[in-house]
Design a protein around this motif. Structure first.
Motif, mmCIF file in Angstrom:
data_model
loop_
_atom_site.group_PDB
_atom_site.id
_atom_site.type_symbol
_atom_site.label_atom_id
_atom_site.label_comp_id
_atom_site.label_asym_id
_atom_site.label_seq_id
_atom_site.Cartn_x
_atom_site.Cartn_y
_atom_site.Cartn_z
ATOM 1 N N THR A 1 0.821 -1.214 0.000
ATOM 2 C CA THR A 1 0.000 0.000 0.000
ATOM 3 C C THR A 1 0.854 1.263 0.000
ATOM 4 O O THR A 1 0.340 2.363 -0.218
ATOM 5 N N PHE B 1 0.623 3.933 -2.718
ATOM 6 C CA PHE B 1 -0.376 5.006 -2.683
ATOM 7 C C PHE B 1 -0.121 5.999 -1.551
ATOM 8 O O PHE B 1 -0.567 7.133 -1.609
ATOM 9 N N ASP C 1 -8.695 2.670 1.998
ATOM 10 C CA ASP C 1 -9.497 3.392 0.984
ATOM 11 C C ASP C 1 -10.656 4.115 1.662
ATOM 12 O O ASP C 1 -10.922 5.278 1.405
ATOM 13 N N ARG D 1 -4.325 6.459 -6.354
ATOM 14 C CA ARG D 1 -5.165 5.288 -6.123
ATOM 15 C C ARG D 1 -6.309 5.177 -7.128
ATOM 16 O O ARG D 1 -6.700 4.084 -7.538
#
Lengths: 326, 678
Positions: free
Chosen positions: A55, A58, A100, A116
């Motif tokens: 991750t 992002f 998210d 993203r």
């Protein structure tokens, strides 16, 4: 169902690199597996969850928020090409889903979504865990899944962009192997899962004494690694560098294991002891997040347990906690 | 995106990490999961090792003082000026009128080259570096007793010890990844003795915590050894087969009863007896020490006692044992190995030996080399203050904050006819310079560092240096060229290492190719040698291990009516030395923002001071203002101040009294008084 032989993988990604900014598992020179580019090292899809969190593509450890010149903040151009991020496991995808939602809530974090938004997520699963063990099928939460059945990568699309990538592959095979892996995945049990759930119940029932956290705090050197490798940790600090006519604002991963994390300007610190900070780290994931989001925010990726030099990652602490207070 | 495997620039542990960059900008670090030292972990400084690299304060161009102000200049002009003025001083005052200060933050290759520049080009042995301030007493004391001034064992040995005796090392804060090995070992059953009157983290986990008075280590160690001998717990076969001078040593210990030591150390006699028995009973016992042992006017004696304790109990030459000084800086071991010392060439080959001089002179293509040892760093500052030294070239050091007695250091530096500082930021010292040369930092160059366990490791270039900054080795070579010496033309650091290997037996088998990934531990004498994890296996480097008796000498300054507190100085976990890098790293700086003093609650009550009050702390040399931290970390009568902060510089207070043999200053003990201001 489309499939890729191991030999075809390099060509497959090289072709995708023409239309995407590629981030995929690579073997770095000393054997560390990390997410990188094709230039960083040989592709390393096998081996299980990556040592560092995917991750980070992002939400990197540090990034520029804006650079103002003479008081003017120019618009930041959007990335020229979308990211294609490969190598997330099922639990990495859970983590991505979790952050998210976090970054979309309240003030939508445009910095995060700049990368993203149009990114294509490619999961890995099947018998490509450590030593050929089963990584359970993701079955969604991504655009495309590469499932290693022991001899080739089965290509399972879940979205339009995933579908068009799968369509570009010529070779087809039956779906028997996928069915077998799907069934095995249903019975896949991570022993850590029961442990953190039991630890969560103990915490929420307030059955863990402060003295336990003092012991854990005594063993914590505040390296901050547990937070920094955690895919669901989203706290960041902000700094401004001012020079000549420029203000450059950037943000960097922060850690609740640092005293300065919650220290107030007066010097007062609501989390002023190692014990309180150690408690918070575990409590946040296992007790606070379930109340706020309805789910435990540790998905057992194992990274904090791997990175902690003194063995007090979340599963290790949960194990101690369950053994002593259940 | 690019990931560059390199070595952490902070402490001597030598953890491996990847610098992550994107489009020429550093965006983070990742640990190396296969590295034998760091094993996938890092400390907070390692995790933030990228943060200062692209700070806007970085020096990007040479600076020359004009009309009292430092102004940008070209490399051509700056290099020419440095060489011309150094030569001019030497012509007027002799070769030894200039001093070269090398850097434990720079690479092996750079330390070697500055040593070569000083000796081969400027014909002086006046070269030293900050090892003088941290472990010169170790180098002297262990060379005398064992024959090698380095950690005898490896970091992996912490996993194999039955007992670890930590004396004068706050390991979890100053060598964090080694500290965690100790914490883990204790959880697996290893016994731990901590001798340090601060209640450091390790003390919370210790079987025995000895809070002895500052500067009483010789008394403590002598009494422990007295108990071991009188109770017959020594290792007789080891003493007979592997050591010398035992009889005289034992005789010297006869009077060192625990009761006598108790009076000096402030401990109970029984505590000393327990410590002695615990240590002697352990199958494999490791001694671990650092600045708490070395930074005293009797630092060498402290080290002698540590070595003797290992010899007496036979804890030497095998895994899980040994005498283990933890070297502070990332490359302070290498700085010493490379001969950035006033009396030796690389790997401790004496300059006084005509054969050695001939060997180096031939290799370097020079007619002759100077034979009398040069000035130690601390003596050079004294000489400058006295007007007996005219020029100083400082690479990557900040003596205005790191040397004892800041007023003295300032006077010394201001007294110089020429001060050249080569650094990555405009440090407090660089502000005083006549010429400032901008250097590349660790992330912007190639080379090697040698960690505390003698592991030579490669650092690798992740990005270009800012502006016109150059790697230290490039600057040194350019200076040599300007001075008319053609023997420093290298294609890169790898070629410099070839030269080092050819002249230095313990680095003889080391080359950049062989160092890939995890490095090699010296001695590594030839290209097939696998390196040496444990020293002194069959015999000590010097032959028999030598028992060197040491008598107790108190610290030079003790508390009295005028200055009733003992001040001890050191570092915190979040900052590094003079803060040049860590105070420009956002999260690290946020953790410890300003100078503070640790005061025991009893003393705070007597003084009427509370947490966060500002106090004036004064010694016979200076005074500073710092914020109060009331804590049981220190014992009554003792206060602690870290030396990172320019605005509350602990070294404005410290005492520039030196150990007579190693010239290390007594940073760890001086007397102060404290008055509340706000």
């Amino acid at each position: 169902m489309k499939f890729l032989s191991a030999e075809r993988i390099a060509d497959f990604f090289a072709a995708l690199a023409t239309s995407f900014e590629l981030r995929l598992p690579v073997m770095l020179p000393d054997g560390t597996r990390s997410i990188g580019t094709l230039e960083d090292g040989p592709i390393a899809l096998q081996g299980g969850a990556l040592d560092s969190k995917p991750t980070a593509v992002f939400f990197p450890q540090q990034e520029v928020v804006f650079t103002a010149r003479d008081g003017e903040v120019p618009d930041t151009p959007l990335p020229a090409r979308p990211l294609l991020v490969v190598g997330l496991t099922r639990c990495d995808l859970d983590c991505l889903r979790f952050i998210d939602r976090f970054f979309a809530g309240g003030w939508r974090d445009d910095l995060y979504f700049r990368q993203r938004e149009n990114a294509v997520i490619v999961a890995v699963s099947g018998y490509c865990g450590a030593g050929g063990s089963l990584l359970p099928l993701a079955a969604g939460n991504c655009d495309l899944e590469l499932v290693w059945d022991g001899s080739c990568w089965l290509v399972v699309p879940y979205s339009e962009s995933g579908g068009s990538i799968a369509d570009s592959i010529a070779d087809s095979t039956g779906s028997g192997a996928l069915q077998r892996i799907r069934t095995e995945s249903l019975f896949h049990i991570d022993e850590g899962d029961a442990i953190i759930r039991r630890a969560s119940e103990l915490l929420r029932a307030n059955r863990v004494p402060d003295s336990f956290w003092e012991e854990i705090g005594d063993r914590c050197i505040a390296c901050t690694g547990c937070n920094l490798v955690c895919p669901t940790c989203t706290c960041f600090g902000v700094q401004d560098w001012r020079y000549r006519n420029v203000v450059e604002r950037s943000r960097m991963w922060d850690s609740c294991q640092l005293a300065g994390f919650m220290r107030e300007a007066s010097g007062h610190n609501p989390m002023g002891s190692e014990a309180l900070r150690s408690r918070r780290r575990i409590h946040h994931k296992l007790a606070a997040d379930p109340e706020r989001w309805g789910e435990i925010s540790c998905y057992l990726c194992g990274r904090c347990d791997a990175v902690c030099p003194t063995g007090i990652g979340i599963v290790a602490v949960s194990q101690e906690l369950v053994a002593r207070f259940e | 995106m690019k990931k560059t495997l390199t070595v952490c620039p902070y402490c001597g542990t030598g953890c491996a990490l990847y610098l992550v960059s994107d489009g020429g900008r550093l965006i983070g670090v990742e640990p190396s999961v296969t590295h034998p030292v760091s094993r996938g972990g890092l400390c907070v400084k390692g995790w933030n090792a990228f943060a200062f690299v692209q700070h806007p304060d970085r020096l990007t161009t040479p600076l020359i003082r004009r009309n009292g102000e430092l102004m940008p200049a070209s490399w051509n002009e700056a290099l020419g000026l440095v060489v011309e003025r150094l030569q001019s001083i030497q012509q007027r005052y002799g070769h030894d009128s200039v001093m070269f200060c090398s850097s434990a933050k720079a690479t092996n290759e750079e330390n070697y080259l500055l040593m070569k520049l000083a000796r081969g080009v400027f014909f002086t042995n006046n070269i030293d570096h900050c090892a003088r301030l941290c472990h010169s007493s170790t180098v002297f004391g262990l060379a005398e007793t064992l024959g090698s001034g380095a950690m005898t064992n490896s970091i992996a040995c912490f996993d194999q010890a039955d007992l670890i005796f930590v004396i004068g090392s706050n390991t979890t804060e100053q060598h964090p990844l080694i500290g965690t090995r100790i914490l883990n070992a204790v959880r697996s059953g290893t016994k731990l003795i901590v001798a340090d009157n601060r209640r450091i983290r390790l003390a919370r986990h210790a079987d025995l915590h000895l809070r002895h008075k500052n500067g009483s280590d010789v008394a403590l160690l002598n009494a422990m050894m007295h108990v071991i001998i009188t109770e017959g717990r020594m290792n007789r076969p080891f003493i007979e087969n592997r050591t010398e001078n035992y009889a005289a040593f034992a005789e010297n210990l006869r009077e060192w009863t625990p009761e006598r030591a108790a009076a000096i150390t402030g401990l109970e006699a029984g505590e000393i007896v327990v410590a002695a028995r615990l240590f002697a009973e352990a199958k494999n016992a490791m001694i671990v020490f650092s600045m708490g042992i070395t930074q005293h006017s009797h630092g060498v004696d402290n080290v002698r006692c540590c070595a003797a304790l290992a010899l007496l109990t036979g804890n030497l030459g095998r895994p899980g044992a040994g005498v283990n000084p933890l070297r502070g800086q990332n490359n302070v071991q290498g700085g010493c190995d490379m001969g950035a010392l006033p009396d030796v060439f690389s790997c401790y080959q004496p300059v006084a030996d005509p054969g050695m001089r001939q060997k180096f002179a031939r290799a370097w293509g020079v007619a002759d080399l100077p034979g009398s040892p040069g000035l130690a760093l601390t003596h050079a500052m004294d000489a400058a203050a006295a007007g007996e030294l005219q020029g100083m070239f400082i690479m990557g050091e900040n003596p205005l904050l790191s040397d004892p007695d800041q007023a003295h250091a300032r006077q010394a530096l201001q007294n110089l006819e020429l001060l050249v500082v080569q650094d990555i930021f405009l440090t407090e010292t660089a502000v005083l310079a006549d010429v400032v040369l901008p250097a590349a930092c660790y992330a912007e160059k190639e080379g090697t560092f040698t960690n505390t366990e003698r592991r030579v490791q490669r650092l690798r270039k992740a990005l270009e240096p800012p502006g016109e900054a150059l790697a230290d080795w490039e600057i040194i070579c350019a200076l040599a060229e300007r001075a008319g010496y053609g023997g420093m033309r290298y294609s890169g650091p790898a070629q410099v290492m070839e030269e080092i290997a050819a002249l230095t037996s313990s680095y003889g088998g080391i080359s950049f190719e062989r160092l890939d990934q995890h490095g090699l531990q010296w001695p590594c004498p030839d290209a097939k040698h696998p390196g040496t994890p444990v020293l002194h296996v069959d015999h000590c480097t010097r032959g028999p291990g030598r028992f060197s008796p040491a008598d107790y000498r108190p610290p030079h300054e003790t508390a009295d009516d005028d200055y009733p507190f003992v001040l001890t100085t050191g570092r915190t976990y979040f900052h590094w030395h003079t803060g040049t890098m860590t105070r420009r790293s956002h999260l690290l700086d946020r953790e410890e923002r300003s100078a503070f003093i640790e005061i025991n609650p009893e003393d705070a009550g007597r003084l009427g001071v509370r947490e966060n009050d500002i106090v004036l702390v004064a010694s016979r040399r200076g005074e500073i203002r710092v914020a109060v931290r009331v804590t049981g970390m220190v014992i009554p009568g003792v206060v602690f101040i870290p030396f990172h902060f320019a605005e509350g510089a602990a070294n404005a207070l410290t005492n520039n009294v030196l150990d007579p043999e190693s010239s290390i200053p007594e940073f760890k003990v001086c007397a102060v008084r404290i008055r509340r201001i706000v």
